[in-house]
Design an enzyme around this catalytic site. Structure first.
Site, mmCIF file in Angstrom:
data_model
loop_
_atom_site.group_PDB
_atom_site.id
_atom_site.type_symbol
_atom_site.label_atom_id
_atom_site.label_comp_id
_atom_site.label_asym_id
_atom_site.label_seq_id
_atom_site.Cartn_x
_atom_site.Cartn_y
_atom_site.Cartn_z
ATOM 1 N N CYS A 103 -9.474 1.873 7.845
ATOM 2 C CA CYS A 103 -8.238 2.295 7.193
ATOM 3 C C CYS A 103 -7.818 1.335 6.084
ATOM 4 C CB CYS A 103 -7.129 2.394 8.249
ATOM 5 S SG CYS A 103 -5.479 2.665 7.572
ATOM 6 N N TYR A 129 -6.302 10.394 -1.565
ATOM 7 C CA TYR A 129 -6.058 11.289 -0.425
ATOM 8 C C TYR A 129 -5.531 12.643 -0.899
ATOM 9 C CZ TYR A 129 -6.846 7.640 3.052
ATOM 10 O OH TYR A 129 -7.412 6.692 3.850
#
Length: 345
Positions: A56, A187
């Site tokens: 992440c 994203y």
């Protein structure tokens, strides 16, 4: 819930990626750990556990900050499996699949201890109180700023100032644009549910990258002459760019390695103690390609790209600058926190 049901539920959740417009939710638990403990959580050595995924980018910010500031002995670290199931992040990398300090199998258990029946997602980085087992905060934007400022009394001797007061307005301005168009922009492109949504996000990504490349063409770091929070936040996206965002998220106008300035800048940081020694390319690739079945239904993880280039000379030292300002480099990675060989170039 049985194992078969769990796997089925996870598949349904992961398959949802790319089926609706992407919108990043705000951190629900925004308490802060501060020097004066005004939120009820005072800075205290040995009290909190930082839970991260090396896959992440948001969690990787905290891992880098912790290393640069020398907080390893004050703030313990837990690393979750890069592959999630329906209960999200799990401690299957640890013996018996249980975190040895918190005693839990899933990070969601710390969320439940804080708020029973919490309906939101379970995210990293997460700061957990070791005594009560409760989640303290999942506010990834504020957490690293507090590590740099509120935790000063526990910094190592020679720790850099990652958020210097005189430069904060400029740092904030640079970080805002990078967050909107690059950190979050990849994203928005990758999880876009329509062609127009994807194209708008992708254009934003490369417009900001091109602008940032021009900014770095004659300076070593984004703001000032040493590493700041702004560099950490850009790096965690750049280091994932060719490995996952270029192909998996379709941000493919060009590769990071095809922009001479950004590629040299990223290599410079990667080769700086505290950056590359926190990066696990194996975790990064397996998480994105295996978890996001909505946009990669086969779950096949690509063999490339070739990672050897990360260790080639960057020649950025010619711009001067002092990586750690008036401070020094962090020491060796503590035992037990080394990135496995499979995760390195």
């Amino acid at each position: 819930m049985s194992g078969d049901d769990s796997d089925s539920q996870a598949a349904k959740s992961n398959a949802a990626y790319g089926k609706k417009p992407f919108k990043r939710s705000k951190s629900h638990f925004a308490d802060r750990v501060t020097a004066d403990g005004r939120d009820g959580w005072p800075v205290e050595a040995g009290r909190y556990r930082l839970v991260i995924s090396r896959a992440c980018p948001w969690a990787s910010r905290a891992a880098i900050s912790r290393r640069l500031l020398g907080l390893e002995s004050a703030l313990s670290l837990a690393v979750v499996d890069p592959i999630q199931d329906d209960r999200s992040w799990r401690f299957t990398l640890d013996p018996d699949g249980r975190d040895p300090v918190l005693g839990i199998r899933y990070l969601s258990e710390a969320y439940d201890a804080r708020e029973t029946g919490y309906p939101g997602g379970v995210s990293v980085p997460a700061l957990v109180d070791e005594v009560s087992g409760k989640l303290v905060t999942n506010d990834y934007q504020q957490l690293t700023l507090d590590l740099a400022t509120e935790w000063r009394d526990l910094h190592r001797p020679g720790a850099p100032d990652l958020y210097p007061q005189p430069l904060r307005d400029e740092i904030n301005d640079v970080m805002d644009g990078i967050y909107r168009d690059v950190n979050n922009g990849v994203y928005r492109a990758g999880f876009a549910a329509s062609q127009s949504e994807y194209e708008a996000a992708c254009r934003d990504v490369f417009r900001r990258l091109e602008e940032t490349s021009r900014r770095l063409a004659d300076r070593r770091y984004l703001v000032g002459d040493s590493i700041t929070e702004a560099d950490i936040r850009l790096f965690t996206t750049l280091v994932r760019f060719d490995a996952v965002y270029h192909g998996h998220f379709k941000c493919n106008r060009w590769k990071l390695s095809e922009d001479p300035v950004l590629w040299a800048y990223a290599r410079d940081l990667y080769q700086t103690p505290g950056f590359g020694d926190t990066v696990d390319f194996d975790h990064i690739k397996r998480h994105y390609y295996e978890v996001h079945t909505g946009i990669n239904p086969t779950g096949i993880v690509p063999l490339g790209p070739d990672l050897d280039g990360w260790l080639t000379p960057h020649h950025r030292e010619g711009f001067g600058g002092r990586p750690f300002g008036d401070g020094t480099a962090p020491g060796p990675v503590p035992d037990g926190e080394e990135v496995p060989v499979t995760g390195q170039p």
